[in-house]
Design an enzyme around this catalytic site. Structure first.
Site, PDB file in Angstrom:
ATOM      1  N   HIS A 166       0.836  -1.205   0.000  1.00  0.00           N
ATOM      2  CA  HIS A 166       0.000   0.000   0.000  1.00  0.00           C
ATOM      3  C   HIS A 166       0.872   1.257   0.000  1.00  0.00           C
ATOM      4  O   HIS A 166       0.646   2.191  -0.790  1.00  0.00           O
ATOM      5  CB  HIS A 166      -0.908  -0.025   1.228  1.00  0.00           C
ATOM      6  CG  HIS A 166      -1.790   1.172   1.374  1.00  0.00           C
ATOM      7  ND1 HIS A 166      -3.152   1.118   1.224  1.00  0.00           N
ATOM      8  CD2 HIS A 166      -1.508   2.473   1.667  1.00  0.00           C
ATOM      9  CE1 HIS A 166      -3.673   2.326   1.409  1.00  0.00           C
ATOM     10  NE2 HIS A 166      -2.690   3.168   1.683  1.00  0.00           N
ATOM     11  N   GLU A 167       1.888   1.283   0.882  1.00  0.00           N
ATOM     12  CA  GLU A 167       2.727   2.479   0.983  1.00  0.00           C
ATOM     13  C   GLU A 167       3.602   2.646  -0.256  1.00  0.00           C
ATOM     14  O   GLU A 167       3.818   3.777  -0.724  1.00  0.00           O
ATOM     15  CB  GLU A 167       3.584   2.413   2.250  1.00  0.00           C
ATOM     16  CG  GLU A 167       2.798   2.327   3.549  1.00  0.00           C
ATOM     17  CD  GLU A 167       1.739   3.398   3.690  1.00  0.00           C
ATOM     18  OE1 GLU A 167       1.940   4.525   3.169  1.00  0.00           O
ATOM     19  OE2 GLU A 167       0.698   3.121   4.308  1.00  0.00           O
ATOM     20  N   HIS A 211       1.853   4.426  -3.028  1.00  0.00           N
ATOM     21  CA  HIS A 211       1.803   5.891  -2.904  1.00  0.00           C
ATOM     22  C   HIS A 211       2.992   6.553  -3.599  1.00  0.00           C
ATOM     23  O   HIS A 211       2.875   7.674  -4.115  1.00  0.00           O
ATOM     24  CB  HIS A 211       1.801   6.307  -1.430  1.00  0.00           C
ATOM     25  CG  HIS A 211       0.443   6.318  -0.804  1.00  0.00           C
ATOM     26  ND1 HIS A 211      -0.579   7.123  -1.271  1.00  0.00           N
ATOM     27  CD2 HIS A 211      -0.063   5.647   0.263  1.00  0.00           C
ATOM     28  CE1 HIS A 211      -1.657   6.934  -0.510  1.00  0.00           C
ATOM     29  NE2 HIS A 211      -1.367   6.052   0.420  1.00  0.00           N
TER      30      HIS A 211
END
Length: 218
Positions: free
Chosen positions: A166-167, A170
């Site tokens: 998820h990170e 980004h």
């Protein structure tokens, strides 16, 4: 009170902010970084404040673009139990941290291609919206640089693997809703429009705050 009034925290950039869609650039552990609205800081200082901001927002990870810095860095933590089950609670998250991570220039390699869709996923930049079914690899290997400039490699599976993926998304301008069918985003159209309005207000506040800072220094 906004995060702009609390210097120990960074204001979180929200859905609709252009910085969240930019591909972040590599950095060095020795770099000096300037978060919009703040004085220049070392990478370590930025990482420490990112962790504080993440804990305050009751998150498990935070990427640099989410504080307005388009650089390839994120922080994340592993809790004693899945934060997903306790999000929004009142317990002290810091007391439940098993490990924390600061990753510069992370490179993910999938080591278990089987997709996991079982966890609920959310995002500090899209507050209040949570969805199951986001496809993530069950296990990944992450190569990264730590705050001392040393090369590190870690393997993670299940929930922690999801956090890392998820990170890392980004850093490439990808948000978790992008990995779900378009109709899911459409279902949240009203909520996302409201978040975008808050995002524009925050950007206006940041601009005004920076003008005041420049006037004070003049």
């Amino acid at each position: 009170m906004t995060d702009l009034d609390s210097p120990r925290l960074y204001p979180l950039r929200l859905y609709g902010d252009p910085v969240l869609r930019r591909k972040a650039k590599p950095l060095l552990a020795t770099d000096t970084l300037t978060v919009p609205g703040f004085d220049p800081q070392t990478v370590r200082q930025v990482a420490d404040t990112m962790l504080e901001t993440m804990f305050e927002a009751r998150g498990v990870g935070l990427a640099a673009p989410q504080i307005g810095l388009p650089v390839r860095m994120f922080v994340a933590v592993e809790y004693e139990d899945d934060e997903e089950e306790n999000e929004g609670g009142d317990d002290n998250l810091r007391s439940r941290v098993l490990r924390d991570f600061v990753m510069l220039n992370p490179v993910l390699k999938v080591i278990n291609k089987k997709k996991d869709r079982s966890y609920q996923e959310g995002c500090l930049s899209i507050p209040g919206i949570y969805e199951e079914g986001v496809p993530r690899a069950r296990a990944v290997q992450v190569s990264y640089t730590d705050l001392d400039g040393m090369s590190r490699v870690i393997e993670a599976d299940d929930y922690l693997a999801r956090v890392f993926q998820h990170e890392a998304d980004h850093l490439d301008g990808v948000m978790f809703l992008d990995r779900l069918p378009a109709e899911v985003t459409e279902d949240y159209r009203k909520e996302l429009l409201a978040i975008q309005q808050k995002s524009r207000a925050l950007l206006n506040d940041l601009a005004a705050h920076e003008q005041r800072r420049r006037a004070e220094r003049a």
